[in-house]
Design a protein around this motif. Structure first.
Motif, short mmCIF file in Angstrom:
data_model
loop_
_atom_site.label_atom_id
_atom_site.label_comp_id
_atom_site.label_asym_id
_atom_site.label_seq_id
_atom_site.Cartn_x
_atom_site.Cartn_y
_atom_site.Cartn_z
N VAL A 128 0.83 -1.21 0.00
CA VAL A 128 0.00 0.00 0.00
C VAL A 128 0.86 1.26 0.00
O VAL A 128 0.60 2.22 -0.73
N PRO A 170 -5.93 2.16 -0.35
CA PRO A 170 -6.24 3.57 -0.09
C PRO A 170 -7.33 4.06 -1.04
O PRO A 170 -7.36 3.68 -2.22
N ASP A 171 -8.22 4.88 -0.54
CA ASP A 171 -9.36 5.34 -1.35
C ASP A 171 -8.91 6.01 -2.64
O ASP A 171 -9.48 5.76 -3.72
#
Length: 664
Positions: free
Chosen positions: A175, A221-222
């Motif tokens: 991420v 993550p958005d």
């Protein structure tokens, strides 16, 4: 420190240390050295003002170690100055223990099979490991070992390893680095950066990351997730173009990629008019689809309720899926398996088997088929795991789901595993191993003992007996692993597993051995390694400080995507090309890339060696060369040089390397 950061077992090297006197006066210094708990010889050295000196101790990397801890302390003899340096040195196996053979069976009463140590295996390494489980859905230990030892590191592989090991920390590193892997369209790339032309984002990789993260319960993550979804949406709507692979017709490749993208979008909840319109615009003929795309299409049809003739199309897709299933001795196969192997989309028969289980696990019409599907998919194992990183990651997800939903029957009683000399059974002893299956609520004071393998090295502990008995205490979610050492003369051995009591445990059996590469092997690739001295202190000899030019010459028998070339370097050596202050640009100027047929997409330069990754390798001949500086004296072992197709790992070539002796 001038210590090699990484050495291999039995390497002989110099533990180098540089001392600098930063004062304006002369110092007489005593230097003490320690390796682990062992005191080494103390050295005395005179350091002139603003001067420096180099000291060295001889070292040998032991077997069965993973690291060495060195400690150096220096003190001015008049007590006015002190310094201390502690260094941890990594030790890699010269010949790693790997899974040579594996089998999978349910234990009903007694199970016996001949067990022979592989030809050429190093003595005292490996053995037989028996992983017991009450559930067919238990993750085989070979999968865990495969992921823990997997050497390559593209975005897909790092993600698959995190999912396969259920490791949130590994996922967090994925991420954290994800922004560098997304291209301008929001699609994920296998490697970071825009420095090469063949590093555009991949539809298949982007869809895979979205799917696998959702099913594993790992968050993206958005911002990154939204960019990826937007990139896939533009692709299925035709606003984003990607060049088709030459291995299939452009229309077939485009359709399969669009179905993959649509499946990921609908799994993520995109049931919008846009998605439905894109799906309705596709001319889908189930008979012509590869199985991976057929699974995608069936999932899209289930999720988009407003598609024209949805029920008819879904029935046709599921009918075709069932028509392709076949079983041989319980092993699941697909009638279209030869044409299903779309390695450029990371797809294989193993991948399709577990994708299908995941796709139908909640479908009422498939419930009666699921036990046979799972057993058949599990029996597709080779060497204790499945074909590719993507297949193993989907296997972990699908088996976890199946176990939680269907398998609750405990196993009780006693399971006994013994590896005996079939000629003279009295040579083989047995030890009782009482304990609980890991993951239960039985008090942890009940343990499994003894453990006849060194877990770090996959080798038998001296003097441990080859037989173990396991007493079940209740249901288990994680299989106990019984590790059996080879008898004194393992040529005529027999493995015997018996179970007494209710329930029928499953056994994953793996033959572990360290088998050195002694002859070149060519299975789709042929690789030749040559070394040319660029700078020699003494002609005809290798000396510390010399420069080498390494040439890797590779012949490919077929077109293939994502091929990696791995070449080892001696301990302490350094590959030039990272661009930092220790690089020599002059030494690299003569590297001849003018006639290079191929350029690697990404290059890793590590303490172990070089890895060059190629997105596409067409059939034919290509070369890669690099420059390396020899920095340490001693005698060094080199593993084999290897070229491998990452998504078709049975397509490979390797060549053995001899020892390198470096003088001062």
């Amino acid at each position: 420190s001038g210590l090699p950061p990484l050495v291999r077992e039995k390497d002989q090297f110099q533990a180098l240390l540089t001392l600098r006197n930063g004062t304006a006066k002369t110092m007489q210094v005593s230097v003490h050295a320690r390796l682990g708990d062992k005191e080494l010889e103390t050295r005395e050295v005179r350091l002139d003002a603003e001067g420096a000196a180099e000291l060295s101790w001889s070292g040998t990397a032991p077997e069965n170690a993973t690291k060495l801890t060195w400690e150096f302390s220096a003190e001015d003899n008049n007590g006015s100055a002190r310094d201390l340096l502690r260094i941890t040195q990594q030790v890699a196996p010269a010949v790693p223990v790997t899974v040579q053979q594996a089998s999978f069976s349910r234990i009903e009463g007694r199970y016996e099979i001949a067990a022979t140590q592989p030809a050429g295996a190093l003595p005292g390494r490996g053995g037989i490991e028996v992983a017991l489980s009450p559930k067919i859905s238990a993750i085989p230990p070979g999968v865990t070992r495969y992921f823990e030892q997997y050497p390559f590191g593209c975005l897909e592989q790092r993600s698959s390893i995190a999912v396969g090991l259920h490791d949130p920390k590994r996922w967090q590193t994925v991420v954290d680095s994800l922004p560098a892997y997304l291209d301008n369209e929001g699609l994920a790339r296998y490697f970071p950066g825009d420095s090469v032309t063949n590093n555009a984002g991949s539809v298949a990789l982007t869809a895979y990351l979205l799917d696998i993260s959702r099913e594993a319960g790992f968050a993206l993550p958005d911002d990154a997730r939204n960019r990826m979804l937007q990139g896939l949406t533009r692709f299925v709507e035709g606003r984003l173009k990607r060049e088709p692979r030459p291995y299939r017709s452009p229309a077939e490749d485009l359709l399969a990629n669009k179905l993959t993208a649509l499946e990921a979008l609908t799994r993520a909840g995109a049931t919008t008019t846009s998605a439905s319109a894109a799906a309705a615009a596709l001319a889908v003929e189930p008979l012509r689809l590869p199985t991976s795309a057929l699974i995608d299409w069936s999932l899209v049809l289930r999720r988009l309720a407003d598609l024209p003739q949805r029920s008819t199309q879904l029935a046709a897709a599921e009918r075709e899926l069932r028509n392709r299933l076949s079983y041989s001795g319980g092993r699941l196969a697909f009638s279209s398996e030869r044409s299903d192997f779309w390695w450029w989309m990371m797809v294989s028969g193993d991948y399709n088997a577990f994708r299908l289980i995941d796709a139908v696990i909640d479908e009422p019409s498939w419930q009666a088929d699921l036990p046979a599907l799972v057993l058949g998919a599990v029996q597709r194992q080779a060497r204790g795991r499945w074909f590719t990183t993507t297949a193993n990651a989907w296997a972990v997800i699908a088996l976890d789901k199946f176990g939680r939903k269907f398998e609750k029957e405990p196993v009780r009683g006693t399971t006994k595993a013994t590896l005996v000399d079939s000629v003279r059974p009295e040579r083989s002893a047995q030890r009782e191993v009482e304990g609980r299956a890991l993951g239960t609520n039985v008090p942890s004071t009940t343990t499994v003992r003894p453990e006849p393998f060194d877990k770090a090295q996959d080798r038998p502990v001296e003097g441990r007996a080859p037989g173990q008995t396991y007493t079940w205490k209740g249901a288990s979610e994680e299989a106990p692993r019984l590790a059996l050492a080879w008898p004194t003369k393992p040529a005529d051995s027999k493995l015997s597993i018996t179970h007494e009591g209710p329930g029928k445990p499953w056994a994953n059996i793996q033959v572990l051995a360290a088998v050195p590469v002694t002859e070149p092997r060519a299975f789709g690739y042929r690789i030749t390694r040559s070394v040319t001295p660029l700078q020699e202190k003494e002609k005809g000899k290798v000396t510390r400080g010399d420069l080498w030019r390494v040439m890797l010459d590779i012949e490919a028998n077929q077109d293939m995507d994502w091929v990696v070339v791995s070449d080892p370097i001696p301990a302490g050596a350094r590959i030039l090309g990272d661009g930092d202050g220790r690089d020599s640009h002059i030494a690299q100027l003569s590297e001849d890339h003018r006639n290079d047929r191929l350029w690697p997409t990404f290059v890793e330069r590590t303490f172990e060696g070089l890895r060059a990754y190629y997105e596409v390798v067409p059939r034919g001949h290509f070369k890669y060369e690099y420059t390396v500086r020899i920095n340490n004296a001693g005698e060094f072992t080199l593993p084999a040089t290897r070229v491998e197709a990452m998504y078709a790992p049975d397509v490979f070539g390797e060549a053995p390397n001899g020892k390198v002796v470096v003088g001062n």
